[in-house]
Design an enzyme around this catalytic site. Structure first.
Site, mmCIF file in Angstrom:
data_model
loop_
_atom_site.group_PDB
_atom_site.id
_atom_site.type_symbol
_atom_site.label_atom_id
_atom_site.label_comp_id
_atom_site.label_asym_id
_atom_site.label_seq_id
_atom_site.Cartn_x
_atom_site.Cartn_y
_atom_site.Cartn_z
ATOM 1 C CD GLU A 129 -2.264 -2.056 1.375
ATOM 2 O OE1 GLU A 129 -3.252 -2.752 1.091
ATOM 3 O OE2 GLU A 129 -1.255 -2.511 1.933
ATOM 4 C CB THR A 130 1.258 4.201 -1.851
ATOM 5 O OG1 THR A 130 2.308 3.397 -2.395
ATOM 6 C CG2 THR A 130 1.742 5.634 -1.732
#
Length: 270
Positions: free
Chosen positions: A44-45
């Site tokens: 994830e970002t």
């Protein structure tokens, strides 16, 4: 645009789960956020921007895998809180406005951060046809983890079975739209953890997630009921590995861990 890579649920670099973190003035279009997440190419970002004072939350927060936006992500929330506190962008507990409601991250003097997340509702479920073969193990129990987590929680025979998993990710993704959280009771609690887990999410671009905060909002109620304690420690037994402290508080679950910034740089294409 400044970008950081933070190893979450880790007390040293190159362990735990890496997340990209970008602090913005406002959210741009979704396509731009998705392209950045694809470029970062971690599980994830996280993208966050400050909210006006006086509201129910301090920062807006969104999470993207390389292929889609998700409803809940624990490790990238921990990573974002770590960046806010380590840079002085925010002091004390921080309230995030997210798809899963307001989530609170509280720093402690020892450097750890505790996340207050919604407890996943667990209901018995059927394993999709072919999933046991794709996973490589026959579960003892299968539960659905509800709308925010959205995965299947499967208990395996023992800790060795969890460590030994070598799933066929393509087959697993084809037979179930949901991810799979595989877990078992710790064989030796004297090693400092009560249960183990591994998490596989091929349909959102993550074959195996290194350490999954959201999964522990389901693992905490499951193992708290089985073990008769509200405070537990989980070991996510991925190659990078990480430990998550859990405390069940009814409809809320507290997750505690540490984080380390390993990259602090500039995103040139924004």
């Amino acid at each position: 645009m400044r970008i950081r890579i933070v190893d979450a649920f880790a007390d040293r670099p190159f362990a735990g789960n890496p997340a990209g973190v970008l602090l913005l003035d406002a959210f741009p279009g979704d396509d731009r956020l998705q392209n950045v997440a694809l470029e970062v190419n971690h599980a994830e970002t996280a993208f966050a921007h400050p909210l006006p004072p006086g509201g129910e939350a301090d920062w807006a927060l969104r999470w993207f895998t390389p292929v889609t936006e998700v409803d809940l992500c624990g490790h990238a929330t921990l990573a974002t809180a770590h960046v806010l506190h380590s840079t002085g962008a925010h002091r004390g507990p921080v309230r995030f406005a997210t798809r899963s409601g307001v989530l609170v991250a509280t720093p402690a003097e020892d450097g750890s951060i505790t996340l207050d997340l919604p407890t996943a509702p667990l209901t018995p479920a059927a394993l999709p046809q072919g999933a046991a073969e794709a996973l490589g193990a026959e579960p003892l129990a299968v539960l659905d983890t509800g709308p925010h987590v959205g995965d299947l929680l499967v208990e395996l025979a023992d800790e060795r079975a969890v460590h030994a998993l070598r799933p066929d990710h393509r087959a697993l993704g084809a037979c179930s739209r949901q991810g799979v959280i595989a877990t078992a009771r710790a064989e030796n609690p004297g090693l400092g953890y009560d249960f183990v887990s591994r998490c596989f999410f091929p349909n959102v671009g993550i074959d195996e997630d290194p350490v999954t905060g959201s999964a522990h909002t389901a693992l905490a109620p499951y193992w708290s009921e089985r073990l008769g304690r509200t405070r537990l420690t989980g070991l996510q037994a991925s190659p990078r590995s990480g430990r998550v402290g859990t405390e069940l508080r009814g409809e809320r679950t507290l997750l505690t861990g540490r984080a380390v910034t390993v990259v602090d740089g500039e995103l040139l294409a924004w």
